[in-house]
Every structure is written in C-alpha cells, then in structure tokens.
Scaffold this motif. Structure first.
Motif, PDB file in Angstrom:
ATOM      1  N   LEU A   1      30.928 -20.584 -28.328  1.00  9.23           N
ATOM      2  CA  LEU A   1      29.645 -21.276 -28.255  1.00  9.23           C
ATOM      3  C   LEU A   1      28.830 -20.871 -29.463  1.00  9.23           C
ATOM      4  O   LEU A   1      28.563 -19.703 -29.675  1.00  9.23           O
TER       5      LEU A   1
ATOM      6  N   LYS B   1      22.499 -22.850 -31.268  1.00 11.24           N
ATOM      7  CA  LYS B   1      22.106 -24.248 -31.205  1.00 11.24           C
ATOM      8  C   LYS B   1      21.596 -24.765 -32.542  1.00 11.24           C
ATOM      9  O   LYS B   1      21.362 -24.009 -33.469  1.00 11.24           O
TER      10      LYS B   1
ATOM     11  N   LYS C   1      16.630 -27.470 -34.315  1.00 10.85           N
ATOM     12  CA  LYS C   1      15.565 -27.899 -33.418  1.00 10.85           C
ATOM     13  C   LYS C   1      15.500 -26.963 -32.217  1.00 10.85           C
ATOM     14  O   LYS C   1      14.453 -26.508 -31.790  1.00 10.85           O
ATOM     15  N   GLN C   2      16.699 -26.644 -31.715  1.00 15.85           N
ATOM     16  CA  GLN C   2      16.715 -25.825 -30.524  1.00 15.85           C
ATOM     17  C   GLN C   2      16.537 -24.365 -30.840  1.00 15.85           C
ATOM     18  O   GLN C   2      16.136 -23.600 -29.995  1.00 15.85           O
TER      19      GLN C   2
ATOM     20  N   THR D   1      14.361 -23.112 -32.708  1.00 17.81           N
ATOM     21  CA  THR D   1      12.954 -22.819 -32.526  1.00 17.81           C
ATOM     22  C   THR D   1      12.644 -22.737 -31.039  1.00 17.81           C
ATOM     23  O   THR D   1      11.921 -21.864 -30.586  1.00 17.81           O
ATOM     24  N   GLU D   2      13.274 -23.609 -30.304  1.00 18.69           N
ATOM     25  CA  GLU D   2      13.051 -23.619 -28.858  1.00 18.69           C
ATOM     26  C   GLU D   2      13.501 -22.308 -28.250  1.00 18.69           C
ATOM     27  O   GLU D   2      12.793 -21.648 -27.508  1.00 18.69           O
TER      28      GLU D   2
ATOM     29  N   VAL E   1      14.088 -19.455 -29.593  1.00 17.62           N
ATOM     30  CA  VAL E   1      13.463 -18.229 -30.062  1.00 17.62           C
ATOM     31  C   VAL E   1      12.293 -17.863 -29.172  1.00 17.62           C
ATOM     32  O   VAL E   1      12.161 -16.725 -28.741  1.00 17.62           O
ATOM     33  N   ASP E   2      11.471 -18.846 -28.848  1.00 14.08           N
ATOM     34  CA  ASP E   2      10.308 -18.443 -28.062  1.00 14.08           C
ATOM     35  C   ASP E   2      10.591 -18.403 -26.569  1.00 14.08           C
ATOM     36  O   ASP E   2       9.730 -18.027 -25.808  1.00 14.08           O
TER      37      ASP E   2
ATOM     38  N   GLU F   1      14.420 -18.185 -24.414  1.00 10.19           N
ATOM     39  CA  GLU F   1      15.475 -17.372 -23.833  1.00 10.19           C
ATOM     40  C   GLU F   1      16.137 -16.385 -24.774  1.00 10.19           C
ATOM     41  O   GLU F   1      16.196 -15.212 -24.506  1.00 10.19           O
ATOM     42  N   SER F   2      16.622 -16.891 -25.922  1.00  9.57           N
ATOM     43  CA  SER F   2      17.607 -16.101 -26.648  1.00  9.57           C
ATOM     44  C   SER F   2      17.023 -14.786 -27.151  1.00  9.57           C
ATOM     45  O   SER F   2      17.689 -13.761 -27.121  1.00  9.57           O
ATOM     46  N   SER F   3      15.778 -14.817 -27.579  1.00 10.70           N
ATOM     47  CA  SER F   3      15.201 -13.583 -28.068  1.00 10.70           C
ATOM     48  C   SER F   3      15.125 -12.561 -26.941  1.00 10.70           C
ATOM     49  O   SER F   3      15.384 -11.382 -27.136  1.00 10.70           O
ATOM     50  N   GLU F   4      14.817 -13.045 -25.759  1.00 10.22           N
ATOM     51  CA  GLU F   4      14.799 -12.145 -24.610  1.00 10.22           C
ATOM     52  C   GLU F   4      16.190 -11.557 -24.387  1.00 10.22           C
ATOM     53  O   GLU F   4      16.334 -10.383 -24.108  1.00 10.22           O
ATOM     54  N   LEU F   5      17.172 -12.410 -24.545  1.00  8.97           N
ATOM     55  CA  LEU F   5      18.538 -11.943 -24.312  1.00  8.97           C
ATOM     56  C   LEU F   5      18.926 -10.923 -25.361  1.00  8.97           C
ATOM     57  O   LEU F   5      19.566  -9.930 -25.064  1.00  8.97           O
TER      58      LEU F   5
END
Lengths: 329, 265
Positions: free
Chosen positions: A250, A253, A256-257, A259-260, A262-263, A265-269
């Motif tokens: 995987l 993304k 576009k995503q 940026t999505e 970052v604020d 899920e992924s940064s938390e992960l």
C-alpha cells in the motif's frame, strides 16, 4: 473409400486399435494445469487432447443475461484450427455452437447454480487434438475443472460414446470407427446413472440402444474411477500454482490525500509508532483521539498561537530522529 | 489422512440430520457437494480446497475501491459480487463532492458486511471495531478457503504470527490479509503465510493444530537463522526502546501535528 478395411473387428474380437468391444481408450488426466484459471484440467484420451478451464462464479455481463435466482453456466467448446488433419476454420461453427449448448445443459442438473445468483460460471473446453469423441472427452475434462475450481456439484459427470461397426456395438469409438461406422451415440451420466446428455448419429434399433446404454454405463463407471483417482492423487501435490499468493504494497496516498491524512490519521499513526507498540487496542485509542482533534478545532488553534517555541522543539526532535536513523545504518 | 478427502457426490452419512455446510441431502442420505476435507465433529461438513468467497453478513473483509459514485463507494471484495458502502456509513460527515478525498479508487479498507440481500446486493460499513482505511503496510491475497488455517483455533496461529514477526495482522474473511510492520518482517511474514497455506493441504488443521504450529516454528526459525536477520531484529527492538525513551509524551506529538498542518500556512 477404397482403403476401407473389410473388417473393423477381427476374428479374435479385437478392433483396429487392438481394443476389445467393451474397452475404452487409455486416459491420462492432469488437474490444475492453468495458473490463471480458477480450475483447469488437461485430459488425453487416446489421441484426443483437451484442455478445459473454469472461471467463476463471476459477475455476468451483459447484465440482461443474468438470472436472479441462479448462476448461468456458459460452456464454450472450441476446436483449435490445428486439431484435425484438414485445417479447421477458426471461430464458432454450427457444430461447435451445438456442442457448447448441449454440454452446458449436461452440467445444469449437477451444478448447484442456486448458490450463486446473478453470476456466470464460464467453462472453456479447447480441443488441441481431435480423434473422435471430443465432446465426451471435453465433458470429462470440464467436470474435473469445475471440481478444481471449488464449485459445488451434486455428482461427478462422466461421458463416453458407444457406436456400431460391422453390425456390432463398440464402446468409445476411435476416428476410423466414427467416420466409417454405422452409428455413434455419445452419452453423459451422473454417478446415479442419470443421463444428462444423449445424442445419436446413424441408426440403431430399439434393442441395440438398450444394449448400448448398458455398455456405455460401464464405460462411464470406468471413467469415473479415473476421475476419482486423479482427484485423490492431486491432494498433496497442491504446491506452487495453488499456493501462489499475491501481495500488494500500500503506497502513500496521492498529494490531495496526503494533506488530508497529515492533519488526521497518518501523523497520529506515525507518532503512535514512536510511542508504543502497535496493538490493535492502541490503534483504536489513537483513532478516537484523531476524531477528537478533528472536531476540536479550537484546541488546534490554541496550539498554533505559540508557534515559535514549538518550532525549535520540532527541529530538535527531527534532529534526534535523523541521528537515530544514521546510527541505525 | 486420505480417508478424510471427499469428492462431490460421495456418500458421507446415512442420517439426514447430520448435513452441514458443503453437503446435500438426497433420499435421506448426506452426500458431499465439494472436493475437500471432511469434518465430522458436530455435523458432517466439507471444507473445500478452493472456491470463491461468498459474502455473509457480519463478516469482516478487506475491500479495494473500484469506483466512486455520487453516494456510494463500490468495493472489490474478492468475490463474484461487489460491495457497496453508502456515504452515511463513513464515521465523519462528508460532502458528496469530496468523497474521493477520503477513499479514492485503489484505496483499501477493512470493512464489515452489513447486509446481503436476496439478489446478493452487498452493503458494507466502516463504522465499528477495528474497521478503518488502510494507508500503510501490505495486502496479501490467499484463497478464501484457506482463511481458517491462517486464523487457527481461536486465533492461535494469528497471535503467534503477530508475536513472532512483530507485525500487525488483520485477516479478512475474503482471503485478503493486511500486514504492517518493518519491510523485512513483512517479507518473512509473507513467506510464513505461504507456508501455512501450503501445509494446509497436507494436514488436517482441526485435529493437528499443534503439529502445524511446530512444523512452522522449526521452518521459520531456520529461515530467519540462515539469513541472519535475528540480529537485525534485536537491533530494531533496541532502537524502538531507545526512541521510546528519547521521545516525548503524546501531547507534544499533537503539537507537531499542528505544526505540520498545511492549512495554517
């Protein structure tokens, strides 16, 4: 026809290829030969060479052909252009369309089509070399391919032809007997002796048909035995083709995503990775946290007010991390 | 083992009440429908060697978006049927025009099957325990009929794999497995999964669960040992510990997030 033998059966009761009248040609079966098909089978029967592939159940297009209560069996019988002595014109013919139709009907009573509404089970039987009795050989191969594909069947289907040469009934005609004999009667039956396909070419009397049916049942039982043995033999040989697994990495993304993410899920992960081992429980907590952040925009703006302090702090952490990485290398 | 392999049309039981999945009843007797392994424990059932995944309500699956319609995501769920997830199933409120921001074509997610209609219209949901979109790791695809072997009795195999390979694992009923961890670990895990799938054709896992675990334990330790990854694994662990000590409580991480947020630029 000047080279026609005077006799198809000699004084010892043996036919032109040395078989007795109630003997079938030798059969060789190989299951699971195609890696891209859901089920497949290669079958040699005398000089017949057939390869059969099953795809499905899968979505049926065009949709108007779908049956809302059951799967459709789409059987395609085709002879390769090089399968006979005189080149066969490629493409569907009257003969192959007919055989496709009757063969698909030969499977309808045994396949549990009601388990898969709106789908199609595609069966492709390709004749690579023809030597009389290809439709019966194709049915035998297709049965094994269906079973290999894991499609529920009530019974095995086996098919065999019976014919008449020199006024005598013979089982499993070869090419000479088929072309020059008096009758040809292909039959497909289930284990219980239910007939799912029967056709006739030539002439037989009522008594002869009765005798022929006894003969052909015997032949089909022999074929069923071969089919069973092939299936049992296959167990334990399930190796490469069947255990082939695919893995898809995987990737991150699109921009576009990014940026999505970052604020949310992924940064938390990512931070979760540093902080703790990732058990699923932790994951859940993090997710709920994420949602909190999403809803609580005021909290973020508060954080934002004292940017300058944080920026230094951030740089420090990044430095730590990169150091750690270079150490690791 | 051989007597446990059954073929379609084989007589399994004289008692019609014993008929379980993969069998049918005719004239009061139970016959097999499938080519597979016989399970005689409670009812007579046949575990097939192959076959397509057929969606069942409440199953957890891994789907990949094939298409985004104005109100639904259309998922490929490794089945003859596609799965639909309505906009309202997403835990956050989404404007229909921004659906692709959350899940675009090619994205994968862990989903639950909410409902399957008579005509096999499959409805999916992403609200629930463990359900989420997948942004990292890998998806490994196996035959859906092999899924019980990867999970093991009460999840025994899966928890062992998790422990042994330091990876997050989620097994969808549709034969897709999501794994996430270090690249090396995932490579080994993929091999291990393949090994279990292979072994599942030889052993009756219902009876010999321990046997297969042992087989697998020995082979995997050989693998890891021969390629000298034991060291790297331990290094990695220590690195993780260090980073734990170095790094900071959760709220600082949040502050970093706020810093990284491009909307404030």
């Amino acid at each position: 026809m000047n080279n026609e033998p005077t006799k198809f059966i000699d004084e010892n009761g043996l036919r032109v290829d040395g078989r007795r009248t109630d003997e079938i040609r030798p059969m060789k079966v190989d299951i699971g030969v195609l890696s891209r098909a859901d089920g497949s089978c290669y079958l040699e029967w005398g000089n017949n060479k057939i390869i059969s592939a099953v795809y499905g159940p899968r979505e049926l297009h065009p949709r108007r052909m779908q049956r809302p209560d059951a799967a459709v069996i789409r059987y395609k019988y085709n002879m390769a252009s090089f399968s006979v002595e005189d080149r066969q014109r490629p493409g569907p013919s009257r003969r192959s369309s007919e055989i496709s139709k009757v063969s698909s009907e030969a499977f309808e009573p045994v396949v549990m089509t009601q388990f898969y509404p709106n789908t199609v089970i595609d069966v492709f039987s390709e004749v690579l070399e023809a030597d009389a009795g290809t439709r019966t050989a194709a049915i035998n191969a297709a049965t094994l391919a269906l079973i290999d594909a894991g499609i529920p069947l009530k019974s095995l289907v086996s098919a065999c032809a019976v014919g008449k040469v020199d006024g005598q009934l013979v089982l499993d005609l070869n090419k000479k007997e088929d072309n020059e004999g008096e009758a040809d009667l292909p039959v497909a039956i289930t284990q219980d002796g239910e007939i799912t396909l029967i056709q006739m070419d030539g002439h037989l009397t009522e008594d002869e048909i009765k005798q022929a049916m006894e003969l052909v049942k015997n032949g089909c039982q022999q074929i069923q035995q071969i089919q069973r043995e092939a299936l049992l033999k296959k167990f334990g040989q399930y190796e490469e083709a069947d255990t082939e697994i695919q893995s898809v990495p995987l990737t991150k993304k699109s921009s576009k995503q990014e940026t999505e993410s970052v604020d949310t899920e992924s940064s938390e992960l990512i931070s979760g990775n540093i902080l703790s081992d990732e058990s699923s429980e932790n994951r859940e907590e993090q997710e709920t946290d994420t949602l909190d952040i999403l809803e609580d925009e005021t909290e973020q703006s508060e954080d934002n007010e004292d940017d300058s302090d944080e920026e230094d702090f951030f740089v420090e952490i990044v430095r730590n991390n990169t150091e750690g990485e270079s150490d690791d290398q | 083992m051989d007597q446990n392999i059954v073929l379609p049309g084989q007589l399994l039981s004289e008692n019609a009440e014993n008929s379980g999945s993969g069998t049918y009843v005719k004239d009061g007797k139970v016959y097999s429908l499938l080519y597979g392994i016989l399970d005689n424990k409670k009812k007579v059932t046949v575990v097939p060697f192959s076959g397509k995944y057929i969606p069942v309500p409440k199953d957890l699956v891994i789907g990949t978006v094939m298409e985004v319609t104005p109100s639904n995501w259309v998922f490929d769920i490794n089945s003859p049927y596609v799965g639909l997830m309505h906009l309202s199933e997403y835990p956050a409120r989404i404007d229909p025009s921004k659906m692709t921001d959350f899940l675009d074509v090619g994205d994968s997610a862990i989903l639950q099957i909410k409902d399957v209609s008579m005509s096999m219209k499959v409805e999916l949901t992403i609200t629930g325990r463990n359900l989420k979109t997948l942004n990292e790791g890998r998806i490994v695809e196996i035959k859906s009929t092999r899924v019980p072997y990867i999970i093991g009795k009460g999840g025994s195999v899966i928890s062992m794999l998790k422990k042994k390979f330091n990876c997050d694992i989620f097994v969808g009923q549709n034969g897709r497995i999501w794994i996430n961890g270090k690249d090396e670990d995932m490579d080994y895990l993929e091999k291990a999964i393949k090994l279990i799938v292979q072994k599942s054709y030889y052993c009756d896992l219902n009876n010999n669960n321990n046997e297969i675990l042992q087989l697998f334990e020995t082979e995997s330790s050989e693998q890891t040992g021969s390629e000298g990854s034991d060291n790297s694994q331990s290094e990695e662990k220590s690195f993780r510990k260090n980073s734990k000590n170095h790094d900071t409580p959760e709220d600082t991480c949040r502050k970093i997030d706020a810093l990284l947020d491009p909307s404030h630029d």
